[in-house]
Design a protein around this motif. Structure first.
Motif, PDB file in Angstrom:
ATOM      1  N   THR A 177       0.823  -1.202   0.000  1.00 39.41           N
ATOM      2  CA  THR A 177       0.000   0.000   0.000  1.00 39.41           C
ATOM      3  C   THR A 177       0.861   1.259   0.000  1.00 39.41           C
ATOM      4  O   THR A 177       2.042   1.186  -0.386  1.00 39.41           O
ATOM      5  N   ASP A 178       0.295   2.400   0.406  1.00 40.99           N
ATOM      6  CA  ASP A 178       1.015   3.668   0.290  1.00 40.99           C
ATOM      7  C   ASP A 178       1.606   4.174   1.606  1.00 40.99           C
ATOM      8  O   ASP A 178       2.019   5.310   1.708  1.00 40.99           O
ATOM      9  N   TYR A 183      -0.246   1.526  11.444  1.00 37.14           N
ATOM     10  CA  TYR A 183       0.231   2.488  12.432  1.00 37.14           C
ATOM     11  C   TYR A 183      -0.743   2.579  13.607  1.00 37.14           C
ATOM     12  O   TYR A 183      -1.870   2.090  13.525  1.00 37.14           O
ATOM     13  N   ASP A 186      -4.209   6.662  11.868  1.00 36.63           N
ATOM     14  CA  ASP A 186      -4.032   6.998  10.453  1.00 36.63           C
ATOM     15  C   ASP A 186      -2.954   8.069  10.315  1.00 36.63           C
ATOM     16  O   ASP A 186      -3.122   9.194  10.792  1.00 36.63           O
ATOM     17  N   ARG A 188      -2.204   9.946   8.062  1.00 35.51           N
ATOM     18  CA  ARG A 188      -2.650  11.171   7.368  1.00 35.51           C
ATOM     19  C   ARG A 188      -3.230  12.170   8.363  1.00 35.51           C
ATOM     20  O   ARG A 188      -3.305  13.368   8.079  1.00 35.51           O
TER      21      ARG A 188
END
Ligand code: ADP
Ligand code: ASP
Ligand code: MG
Length: 426
Positions: A177-178, A183, A186, A188
């Motif tokens: 994946t990216d 984690y 998230d 992001r």
């Protein structure tokens, strides 16, 4: 990896966003093959293709027929499967792409959310026997009864991969994946999130169920049931990722000690409040029977204490946003029979959950979570708990703040920033 193993490798949309990325994935797949392994690749649609196809469908028709929507959406995965096969052929190896149906992914007939009921991987097996790299279009199958093409739900290429790994008795399943792995939140939203080296199926299951979209929920259910070890890692680096395994197979005592292993959030739910329900036996049953008859999954439920003067109460519950319209219509239809007064709908909410097996043996987790939220000025609208999870519903605007506050309060912040390699997070 050493010795001949059979590996299933899944590449997500952001790993195959354009022609260059497809070639990069082709090189990576070939490397595994050249190490002497049997390789089955499960591929997602390029970038945000599935969302774009969905937008297109909605421009043509506000409520597209589910059968046709599945025909349309599955074309995204077919495109990338064929393109990857071409890219691998250019590198001098032989690869063959298959649709889900050709790969023997047999499902129920529920369009948009079909379940895998069987895998008959005959064609995959013969292609592997002939030395080919096999590429399977993820996220799709064929209905056992109607023979129509189905999709397995958003994000379900992960599930295709693990189901194939189980059916083909692969040694493990790699999910590329990216980000570098799973984690503690998230990355992001929480740049200080910490990568988890290994995590037990049951914790990953709760994280996925609470909205951590790094793995599709049914993929984790499948992996646990069939005991398929899953390695979540980045397709943009060679770093080791996160192993999802049986609790008994985890190496470190780490997981047992950590109070909380992660914080998950979910913006995909809405809240319905049934106002003024007569306080009589059987009313709640009638409401939830109607919801169940429409195949809608209810998550959290809260019933208020009834008002002394009116003998009426309010019942609130959360459900997937995508089922909101259907639920409201169904409940409107029983309004007079049940005798409630009104229906309220709110999709500006989010769910924030803390998850950890350590919670079983440590008191005070709830208090710590709630104080952290209070300090961050986050108001709690609903609460629910399980043995290894505490979830709250908060205002949509406060989700990020709530996740960050819980992450810090449980001491999960890392020194360094997590890397997000690609993707739009859509
Ligand atoms: P793919 O296209 O590869 O399937 P997804 O977008 O479905 O990728 O899943 C990867 C994304 O999941 C990450 O980019 C990240 O934003 C998000 N994510 C949510 N929770 C977590 C978490 N706990 N750990 C890692 N990533 C997470
Ligand atoms: N392409 C599908 C989706 O976007 C399936 C997947 O990527 O897993 O939901
Ligand atoms: Mg995904």
């Amino acid at each position: 990896m050493s010795g001949v193993t059979r590996v299933v490798q899944k590449f997500g949309g952001s790993s195959v966003a354009d022609a260059e990325s497809i070639k990069r994935v082709a090189r990576r797949v070939l490397r595994t093959k050249q190490e002497g392994h049997d390789v089955v690749v499960v591929i997602s649609a390029m970038g945000d293709t599935t969302d774009e196809l969905m937008d297109l469908a909605l421009q043509v028709s506000p409520q597209p027929a589910p059968r046709e929507l599945d025909m349309l959406l599955t074309s995204g995965e077919r495109m990338s499967a064929a393109l990857l096969a071409m890219a691998i052929a250019d590198l001098g190896a032989t690869a063959r792409s298959f649709t889900g149906s050709q790969a023997g992914v047999i499902t129920t007939g529920t369009h948009g959310n079909a379940r895998i009921i069987d895998i008959t991987p005959g064609r995959i097996q013969s292609a592997l026997d002939e030395g080919d790299i096999v590429i399977v279009a993820g996220f799709q199958g064929v209905s056992q009864d109607t023979k129509d093409i189905t999709t397995l739900g958003r994000g379900a290429s992960d599930t295709t991969a693990v189901a194939l790994a189980a059916a083909l008795r692969a040694d493990f399943c790699e999910i590329y994946t990216d980000v570098d792995g799973v984690y503690t939140a998230d990355p992001r939203i929480v740049p200080s999130a910490r990568q988890i080296p290994e995590i037990a199926y049951e914790e990953m299951l709760e994280m996925a169920a609470c909205g951590a979209k790094i793995l599709h929920l049914r993929c984790v259910e499948y992996a646990r049931r069939e005991d398929v070890p899953v390695h979540v890692r980045s397709s943009f680096s060679d770093k080791p990722g996160t192993w999802v395994k049986d609790l008994a197979d985890l190496k470190g005592p780490l997981m047992e000690q950590a109070l909380i292993s992660g914080v998950a959030h979910d913006r995909g739910e809405a809240k319905i409040t049934v106002v003024g329900v007569p306080d009589k036996i059987g009313e709640a049953a009638a409401i939830f029977q109607t919801v169940a008859d429409n195949e809608i999954n209810v998550d959290m439920i809260v019933q208020n204490v009834s008002h002394v003067d009116t003998s009426r109460t309010d019942i609130s519950f959360t459900l997937p946003k995508t089922d909101g319209r259907k639920a409201i219509q169904a409940l409107e239809a029983i309004k007079d029979r049940v005798g409630f007064q009104d229906l309220l709908y709110n999709d500006q909410i989010g769910k924030v959950s803390v998850v950890g097996v350590g919670m079983r043996s440590h008191p005070g987790v709830t208090a710590k979570f709630f104080s952290a939220l209070a300090e961050a000025d986050v108001n709690l609208e609903m609460i629910s708990t399980s043995e290894i999870r505490i979830s709250v519903v908060v205002d949509a605007d406060r989700v990020d703040a709530a996740v960050a506050a819980a992450h810090t309060a449980f001491g999960l912040d890392a020194e360094s920033e997590a890397v997000v390699y690609a993707g739009t997070g859509r």
